[in-house]
Motif scaffolding. Structure first.
Motif, mmCIF file in Angstrom:
data_model
loop_
_atom_site.group_PDB
_atom_site.id
_atom_site.type_symbol
_atom_site.label_atom_id
_atom_site.label_comp_id
_atom_site.label_asym_id
_atom_site.label_seq_id
_atom_site.Cartn_x
_atom_site.Cartn_y
_atom_site.Cartn_z
ATOM 1 N N GLU A 50 0.844 -1.026 -0.049
ATOM 2 C CA GLU A 50 0.012 0.064 -0.208
ATOM 3 C C GLU A 50 0.856 1.080 0.083
ATOM 4 N N GLU A 64 1.625 2.393 2.137
ATOM 5 C CA GLU A 64 0.300 2.573 2.342
ATOM 6 C C GLU A 64 -0.491 2.986 1.446
ATOM 7 N N ILE A 112 8.439 1.634 5.625
ATOM 8 C CA ILE A 112 7.141 1.742 5.736
ATOM 9 C C ILE A 112 6.937 3.385 6.572
ATOM 10 N N LEU A 115 4.612 4.008 10.018
ATOM 11 C CA LEU A 115 3.776 2.627 10.332
ATOM 12 C C LEU A 115 3.304 2.622 11.690
ATOM 13 N N TRP A 186 1.925 -3.925 2.981
ATOM 14 C CA TRP A 186 1.405 -3.531 4.303
ATOM 15 C C TRP A 186 0.199 -2.485 4.062
ATOM 16 N N GLY A 187 -0.671 -2.274 5.001
ATOM 17 C CA GLY A 187 -1.742 -1.095 4.527
ATOM 18 C C GLY A 187 -2.706 -1.605 5.653
ATOM 19 N N ASP A 188 -3.800 -0.708 5.719
ATOM 20 C CA ASP A 188 -4.867 -1.070 6.497
ATOM 21 C C ASP A 188 -6.035 -1.878 6.362
ATOM 22 N N ASP A 194 -5.017 2.181 11.087
ATOM 23 C CA ASP A 194 -3.494 2.030 11.288
ATOM 24 C C ASP A 194 -2.996 0.896 10.310
ATOM 25 N N ILE A 195 -2.104 0.802 10.044
ATOM 26 C CA ILE A 195 -1.235 -0.095 9.236
ATOM 27 C C ILE A 195 -1.047 -1.541 9.769
ATOM 28 N N ASP A 196 -1.302 -2.528 9.028
ATOM 29 C CA ASP A 196 -1.129 -4.026 9.173
ATOM 30 C C ASP A 196 -0.199 -4.605 8.050
ATOM 31 N N GLN A 212 -1.951 -4.543 13.712
ATOM 32 C CA GLN A 212 -1.605 -3.495 14.490
ATOM 33 C C GLN A 212 -2.680 -3.186 15.386
ATOM 34 N N ASN A 244 -9.251 -0.893 1.270
ATOM 35 C CA ASN A 244 -8.407 -1.532 1.158
ATOM 36 C C ASN A 244 -8.691 -2.991 0.833
#
Length: 508
Positions: A50, A64, A112, A115, A186-188, A194-196, A212, A244
């Motif tokens: 992301e 992200e 990232i 993050l 990675w991304g929400d 938040d970013i996972d 996260q 997303n």
């Protein structure tokens, strides 16, 4: 995917014809994705992961969501053309530094931004080990690096924290070395702001989400089981509805899928996959990397998938397939760009020839070809596919298998010599059936006429790994190189590492 399917030495070398098994012993021994998520993305920034942009794909759209893909040096090429700086001869001057060398051979490293929600920069890495094969291997794990904020501290080892739990590779079959974890994106994913991370177990046949739950605190969730040697690992807003999706694949199950958060009233942690609707992009054989971007500029995102050969094909012939998107996650139109390519890796969507439409840049090859006489020997190559604007594609191969025995995974684009023409850096690797492996950091200079890149590279140094990323980490106006490492040319390079090459003086 084992070193993005790195261990496809796997049953591909399978027993058949009694080919030598690939040596996965860490004494001889990387993406995956945009900064290869290993899906990497288009020249404008749509691609893997992301955000940053396999990567991959690479396209490394990592990050992200903002720039999805690696694009034309974006995401990775910060510092392109800034200042003239010192020159260091044709190759420039580069100095290698170790980030960490305590967790064994590794597969992917990515930066990232934000993050942990504090506006700072972190780096995440995945190693690639197997404690069931080798009891002394370090634990398979995802790690978080605090990125130092001074040049002096950057050149020393970076503070590292383990952020995953329970990732364990299965024991390898005799002809198919395995390791875990693999590539990640990675991304929400759960729309909580938040970013996972989405992570391929690779030799561990699970796909994981590292959710996260608090700043810089992650819980390891199982998204899918029975998905051995998983790839893609891209988080992006694929249908452009403002939320997303995750794009994942499995070499062993022959599927490329989309997981879309279904906004449950109560999150089901016992069956984490139940929180997602699933859609299928492709069921073609043996998918590996993916790249996301609007290839035909119709406002809808497309997905380029690299397919390796089926395990039964000892000629090891794969495919590079462009899946045109419709805006509907269940409706894709496949266009085969190359049906004879061997081990295609991370694509980058970019306008190579400057004619206003998107072309596709693509490296390929793997050690299994050299080990298998039925495959015709070494198969590493670099090509781009020219788009005539009418959905007709012409392959322009400028690095051929006959040029060297190296194979290539991903490119980082920038105007390294400041001559106004885009160049690229890649890592060429080789693992001969006997002798030491090779990893070479190579600069291919750009030209103003077709094929737009020189076919003979300049060697900048050795080591690094298959999924490099670029970043001006010391903010001196030029691009530095970062990577997980899986092949080390000699004992002079110490242990397997996460490492980086600092650009001291630019190439002429």
């Amino acid at each position: 995917m084992n070193r993005p399917l790195f261990h496809v030495c796997l049953a591909l070398l399978v027993a058949a014809v009694m080919l030598p098994a690939c040596d996965d012993d860490t004494s001889t021994l990387p993406n995956t994705t945009d900064d290869v998520n290993v899906g990497e993305g288009e020249g404008e920034g749509e691609g893997e992961g992301e955000g940053e942009g396999e990567g991959e794909g690479e396209g490394e759209g990592e990050g992200e969501g903002e720039g999805e893909g690696e694009g034309e040096g974006e995401g990775e090429g910060e510092g392109e053309g800034e200042g003239e700086g010192e020159t260091g001869g044709p190759t420039g001057t580069w100095e290698r530094h170790v980030i960490n060398d305590e967790i064994g051979p590794s597969i992917m490293l990515q930066f990232i931004p934000n993050l942990c929600g504090d506006g700072g920069l972190k780096a995440v890495g995945s190693n690639h080990t197997n404690t069931k094969d080798r009891a002394k291997d370090p634990e398979s794990q995802m790690v978080l690096f605090d990125v130092p904020n001074t040049s002096q501290a950057l050149r020393k080892e970076w503070p590292m924290t383990k952020i995953s739990e329970g990732i364990v590779s299965r024991k390898s079959p005799p002809t198919s070395p395995q390791g875990a974890p693999g590539i990640f994106g990675w991304g929400d994913v759960d729309l909580d702001g938040d970013i996972d991370l989405v992570v391929s177990g690779d030799g561990d046949p699970h796909i994981y989400v590292l959710e996260q739950t608090d700043p810089c605190t992650f819980e390891t969730r199982i998204l899918a089981s029975g998905m051995g040697q998983a790839g893609a690992m891209i988080i992006t807003d694929l249908d452009k509805d403002g939320t997303n999706e995750m794009i994942v694949s499995s070499y062993e199950v022959n599927v490329v899928k989309v997981y879309e958060w279904n906004k449950p009233k109560t999150v089901n942690y016992a069956d984490y996959a139940a929180n997602f609707d699933q859609h299928v992009i492709s069921t073609r054989s043996s998918p590996a990397f993916a790249t996301v971007g609007d290839v035909n500029k119709d406002g809808k995102l497309d997905v380029i998938v690299s397919h390796y050969s089926p395990m039964t094909d000892m000629q090891m012939t794969g495919e590079l397939v462009l899946n045109y998107g419709s805006g509907n996650l269940d409706n894709w139109t496949a266009k085969v760009l190359d049906s004879k390519i061997k081990f295609p890796h991370v694509s980058t969507i970019m306008d190579v020839d400057g004619d206003g439409d998107n072309d596709i840049f693509h490296p390929s090859g793997f050690l299994a070809c050299e080990a298998n006489p039925l495959a015709g020997g070494a198969c590493g190559s670099i090509a781009w596919f020219e788009n005539d604007g009418k959905d007709t594609w012409a392959k322009k191969q400028f690095v051929k298998p006959s040029d060297s025995k190296l194979f290539y995974w991903k490119a980082i684009f920038d105007d390294y010599d400041h001559d106004g023409v885009l160049d690229f850096i890649t890592v060429g690797e080789r693992k001969p059936t006997s002798g030491k492996p090779t990893a070479q950091v190579l600069l291919f200079k750009g030209t103003k006429t077709s094929p737009y890149f020189e076919s003979k590279p300049l060697e900048l140094g050795q080591a690094l790994g298959s999924l490099p990323v670029g970043r001006d980490i010391d903010e001196d106006g030029d691009l530095d190189l970062f990577s997980a490492e899986y092949f080390l040319p000699s004992a002079d390079f110490g242990k397997f590492s996460f490492a980086w090459y600092e650009q001291i003086a630019r190439p002429e």
